[in-house]
Structure formats: structure tokens, C-alpha cells
Design a protein around this motif. Structure first.
Motif, short mmCIF file in Angstrom:
data_model
loop_
_atom_site.label_atom_id
_atom_site.label_comp_id
_atom_site.label_asym_id
_atom_site.label_seq_id
_atom_site.Cartn_x
_atom_site.Cartn_y
_atom_site.Cartn_z
N GLN A 1 -1.17 -4.67 41.91
CA GLN A 1 -0.15 -6.15 42.01
C GLN A 1 1.04 -4.82 42.47
N PHE A 2 1.59 -5.34 43.27
CA PHE A 2 2.98 -4.51 44.02
C PHE A 2 4.16 -4.96 43.10
N PRO A 3 4.78 -3.69 43.13
CA PRO A 3 5.20 -3.18 43.60
C PRO A 3 4.01 -2.37 42.32
N GLY B 1 -6.05 0.08 38.52
CA GLY B 1 -5.35 -1.03 39.05
C GLY B 1 -4.14 -0.60 38.34
N ARG B 2 -3.27 0.83 37.78
CA ARG B 2 -2.24 1.24 37.79
C ARG B 2 -2.66 2.64 38.02
N GLY B 3 -0.87 3.45 38.18
CA GLY B 3 -0.69 4.57 38.98
C GLY B 3 -0.39 5.44 37.43
N VAL C 1 1.35 5.83 31.22
CA VAL C 1 0.07 4.69 31.80
C VAL C 1 0.34 4.65 29.99
N ALA C 2 -0.32 3.01 30.11
CA ALA C 2 -1.69 2.48 29.80
C ALA C 2 -3.32 3.04 29.92
N VAL C 3 -3.61 3.69 28.48
CA VAL C 3 -5.43 3.75 29.00
C VAL C 3 -6.50 3.69 28.21
N PRO C 4 -7.21 3.37 29.41
CA PRO C 4 -8.45 2.87 28.18
C PRO C 4 -8.72 4.19 27.64
#
Length: 336
Positions: free
Chosen positions: A58-60, A95-97, A103-106
Motif C-alpha cells: 500500500q503506497f507510500p 507487505g511491509r519494509g 516495523v511490525a514483524v510476525p
């Protein structure tokens, strides 16, 4: 929070530092404050849109995949981590960087950081480590005494994969420029081809496996060095229908990928070898096994340059030149 983002695919992606909301976590996720983020060639490829049918943003969108940092919050179902833990992970294809302050990390994608590595060193590992593990061990089932060709041995993937292949007992062939011969020899490479003066496809013979890491016609040329029954696992394409099916892509994309890979699959079949495309997947359990190798000193990360966060875009530009010896890392905060 600050993050390096891109706003669209293509030639004008508008890459730059942006201010975004701090991520909120799901019950099975951890929130990580990032101290360092490792860069990979795919980070520049993503911006161009080559994988937009497969990777969903999803941008940005925040750039980057590899990270090392400290857990600051855990979800209600998380059992393996707690606030204060130092971790490393890849968030590729999620879907993340990672080029961001948080950052949210599984939970399933993360592992405790190797105790003998600082955050910069640890951030250099996840994608190249997981890629090497999943291709050499899982896809190739590389055995002692076999021979594997890993071109571009002085790059990020090459420097790690050579070391892992040697630990698995394999003999390693690679290609480098003249100035990098001693580097890859020190990592364990056996047959070293200076690509400026030799053609590997005319020099090497009797190989059991090839790790495709170089774009262009290198994958096709590598058919000449394989034994019947050998296998090619390519990281650079062409993408094959098996990958499309594994990602549950629509029938049209599966057909398109089949068309794109038709030539290499046909040539492989004629030579009696197997061809497959590999897309790395995050895996915290595999990272934990890699951590043990790092802590035991059996593999070491190779780092070319470290850039500060405010020069993250310049770091990506430098990586795109293709001259890095090992990994390029962005440091977001001072080492604690």
C-alpha cells in the motif's frame, strides 16, 4: 516515525524519507525498533515494478526487507519474545519494509540476534542467509562431495552461499573479477573463474547444481557445466509456473510465467537437468539455525559499506552499481 518510502512503481517512484504513523501490531506480531537494515538487489527491483503482481504494497510503501533491532512491544499471542530482546528478521513478501524506525514483524519470521554480532552485522544476514539455506539445503539437497556453481561470489548472496555450501561439504565454483579472487578463496571457493578473462561455461564441467544469481544469459550458459540429473535453482528468473501455483496466482499469470520460462525449461529437459525459480520466504526457525552457525564462527557476514539512515537512498543507488563486496547496510541508530 521516519521511513524510506516509494509512492509508485516505474521510472519515477518518488523514493525519499517520509513521516508515517508508527505501526500497530497484530496478536501474533512483535514491534521492533530497528537499529540497522540490510539492503538487497531486490529492493531496487521492487521499485521498478517487476514483482508488482506478486508483492503487494500500500503506497507510500516502505522499502527494505532485512532488519536487526530491539523488541519494544509484543502481541497477546506471542510466546517466543519479550520487550528488550535483540532480534533479526526478514519481512520480504509481507507487505511491509525495514527501512524505517519501527516495523511490525510476525513472530514466526524473527529470531534472536546472534550474540557475537552487532546490529549492523546481524542486519546483513537474513535474506542472504535464508536464500542460501532454502536453495542449497531445501531445494538442491546439497550433499558432501557434490559440486555447486555460485556465480558472483563476491556479492551479498555469493559471500554467504559459498560459506554455507562448504559447510555442507560441497565443492564450490564461482565467478569474480580479478580483485575479488582472494576474497572468495578465503570464504572457501575452489574453482574461481575471473569472468574478465575466462568464460565459465567453457571452463567448468561436472557440476551437480547451479545457483542462478546473475541476470542475463548466465542461467542458460550454466546448462553446459551440469551433469545429467543436475539442477538449477534461479533467483533471477525466468519465473516458472510452479512458482505461480505456489503463490496461488491467477491462471493468466501462470500462463504468462510459463511462456517466460518455456525456453529454459525446454533446454533443461533436453540436457536432463531440473530448473526451478526460487522466491525467498521469511522463516524465524531457519534464522535460528543460521544464528547457531554465526555464533559458532562457522559463517561470517561480509559487509562492504555502512550508510547512515539519512543516506539510505544513496545506499540503494550504490548497491545498484553492482560493485559491492558483500552486503550494504543502513544504520538507523548508534550501536547500544
Amino acid at each position: 516515525m521516519k521511513a524510506l518510502t516509494f509512492k509508485r512503481y516505474g521510472k519515477s517512484p518518488d523514493v525519499g524519507l517520509s513521516t508515517l504513523d508508527r505501526p500497530t501490531i497484530q496478536p501474533d506480531e512483535i514491534l521492533v525498533q530497528i537499529h540497522a537494515a540490510g539492503l538487497n538487489p531486490v529492493d531496487n527491483i521492487v521499485v521498478g515494478g517487476s514483482f508488482k503482481a506478486v508483492l503487494h504494497f500500500q503506497f507510500p510503501a516502505v522499502l527494505g526487507s532485512d532488519l536487526a533491532g530491539v523488541v519494544v512491544e509484543v502481541g497477546s499471542r506471542v510466546t517466543r519474545f519479550r520487550p528488550g530482546d535483540a532480534v533479526f528478521a526478514s519481512v520480504f513478501d509481507l507487505g511491509r519494509g525495514s527501512l524505517a524506525e519501527f516495523v511490525a514483524v510476525p513472530e514466526s519470521a524473527a529470531a534472536l540476534k546472534p550474540s557475537n554480532l552487532d546490529f549492523v552485522q546481524a542486519a546483513a544476514v537474513p535474506m542472504v542467509g535464508l536464500t542460501s539455506w532454502q536453495t542449497l539445503k531445501d531445494r538442491m539437497d546439497l550433499r558432501p562431495g557434490q559440486k555447486v556453481f555460485i556465480p558472483a561470489g563476491s556479492g551479498g548472496i555469493g559471500t554467504f552461499a559459498i560459506q554455507l555450501a562448504r559447510l555442507l561439504g560441497a565443492k564450490v565454483g564461482t565467478t569474480v573479477s580479478t580483485g575479488n579472487v582472494e576474497l572468495v578463496r578465503g570464504l572457501g571457493a575452489d574453482d574461481i573463474i575471473d569472468y574478465k578473462t575466462q568464460d565459465f561455461e567453457h571452463t567448468l564441467r561436472g557440476y551437480d547444481a547451479v545457483l542462478g544469481t546473475v541476470r542475463g544469459d548466465g542461467v542458460e550458459k550454466s546448462l553446459n557445466i551440469l551433469k545429467p540429473g543436475g539442477r538449477i535453482v534461479s533467483l533471477v528468473g525466468p519465473v516458472d509456473p510452479a512458482f505461480a501455483r505456489s503463490k496461488q496466482l491467477n491462471p493468466l499469470l501462470t500462463w504468462v510465467f510459463g511462456l517466460m520460462s518455456r525456453k529454459i525449461r525446454k533446454l533443461s529437459k533436453k540436457k536432463g537437468v531440473d530448473y526451478a525459480f526460487h522466491f525467498v520466504r521469511p522463516d524465524g526457525h531457519q534464522l535460528a539455525e543460521i544464528r547457531a552457525l554465526l555464533e559458532g564462527g562457522r559463517i561470517r557476514p561480509v559487509i562492504d559499506r555502512v550508510f547512515p539512515f539519512d543516506q539510505a537512498k544513496e545506499a540503494l543507488d550504490y548497491l545498484a552499481l553492482g560493485r559491492a563486496k558483500g552486503k550494504v547496510v543502513v544504520q538507523l541508530s548508534a550501536q547500544p
